[in-house]
Design an enzyme around this catalytic site. Structure first.
Site, short mmCIF file in Angstrom:
data_model
loop_
_atom_site.label_atom_id
_atom_site.label_comp_id
_atom_site.label_asym_id
_atom_site.label_seq_id
_atom_site.Cartn_x
_atom_site.Cartn_y
_atom_site.Cartn_z
N ASP A 9 3.72 3.99 53.83
CA ASP A 9 2.77 4.05 52.72
C ASP A 9 1.54 4.83 53.20
O ASP A 9 1.35 5.03 54.41
CB ASP A 9 2.40 2.62 52.32
N ASP A 11 -2.28 4.94 51.39
CA ASP A 11 -3.58 4.28 51.24
C ASP A 11 -3.51 2.86 51.80
O ASP A 11 -2.65 2.06 51.43
CB ASP A 11 -3.99 4.24 49.77
N SER A 44 4.81 6.82 48.96
CA SER A 44 3.53 6.47 48.36
C SER A 44 3.60 6.45 46.84
O SER A 44 4.49 7.07 46.24
CB SER A 44 2.48 7.50 48.81
N LYS A 191 10.00 2.25 45.89
CA LYS A 191 10.09 3.02 47.14
C LYS A 191 11.44 2.81 47.83
O LYS A 191 11.96 3.75 48.45
CB LYS A 191 8.94 2.65 48.07
N ASN A 217 3.32 -2.78 46.12
CA ASN A 217 4.29 -1.73 45.82
C ASN A 217 5.10 -1.30 47.06
O ASN A 217 5.93 -0.39 46.97
CB ASN A 217 3.61 -0.52 45.18
#
Length: 264
Positions: A9, A11, A44, A191, A217
């Site tokens: 990922d 952020d 992401s 993802k 997520n």
């Protein structure tokens, strides 16, 4: 265990809070991965073009963008999964009816933001979506829709997640990366769905994959891979889900963990 693919990922995970990473330090890890046929993947919720910009100096990077709705390399989109027209229109109508939500519609060709959005939201959006267009009405846009990226009051994130899920129904999933950011994606897209595509394309088993994450997520991805790593700054459910933990994103936790695992 042999690791053949590393997915991270961005952020709150690979990037510091200032949206940077230690490029010289990562270069050593990246070179090791290239030399040992280990694929590096940026996974992401962010836009494909933004991810390519982050890794413009690392040309073999692959991308699982838009929370799994688009998979590609620097030079090619391998696959994209868009909303049906009927579902797209229903979601637009619903989002338009909610006063406290601001929305970006994420398309295959561009992202789109309403001219009626607040100046602050427009400014923030241009960073996360370098390819973006201002429009008066989402319904007039001729583009395949990958997801809707929504922003709501931070302390009402879970409330709006549940509200959107109830109002739209089982055709969508409502993941969040925290801080009032909510995505509306197709129910079958996440993802892990993107990594599964790469698993088949590259002939790599899930148990040969390593993944890093910090937010809701990332959960499907962390459950999918054999070597799952939570950031120290991750949400409680991420910390419970992952098999391993590393230091926080501002301390370059992803790079530090890979240095340890690879013995660099």
């Amino acid at each position: 265990m042999t690791i053949k693919l590393v997915a991270t990922d961005m952020d709150g995970t690979f990037l510091t809070d200032e949206k940077t990473f230690d490029k010289p330090r990562f270069q050593k890890v990246y070179d090791y991965m290239l030399q040992n046929d280990i694929q590096f993947v940026s996974a992401s919720g962010n836009q494909y073009d933004q991810l390519r910009n982050f890794f413009k100096d690392f040309p073999e990077t692959l991308f699982v963008a838009e929370n799994g709705a688009l998979v590609g390399s620097h030079n090619e989109v391998f696959r994209s999964d868009i909303f049906s027209n009927n579902l797209k229109m229903r979601v637009i109508d619903l989002l338009n009816s909610l006063d406290d939500i601001q929305v970006i519609m994420c398309g295959e060709k561009s992202a789109y933001i309403l001219n009626s959005s607040t100046p602050e939201f427009i400014k923030t959006s241009t960073f996360y979506f370098p390819t973006i267009k201002m429009v008066d009405d989402f319904k007039t846009v001729d583009d395949g829709v990958l997801k809707f990226s929504c922003n709501c009051p931070d302390d009402e994130t879970e409330l709006y997640m549940q509200k959107l899920a109830d109002l739209i129904g089982p055709e969508v999933a409502i993941p969040t990366s925290g801080h009032g950011d909510i995505d509306v994606v197709r129910a079958d897209v996440n993802k892990a769905y993107g990594l599964e595509y790469l698993a088949n394309k590259l002939n790599i088993k899930p148990e040969e994959m390593c993944a890093f994450g910090d937010g809701g997520n990332d959960l499907e991805m962390l459950r999918y891979v054999g070597h799952s790593v939570a950031m120290e700054n991750g949400s409680p459910i991420v910390l419970e889900t992952a098999k391993y933990q590393t230091i926080n994103n501002n301390q370059q936790g992803v790079i530090a963990h890979l240095e340890e695992v690879f013995g660099i």
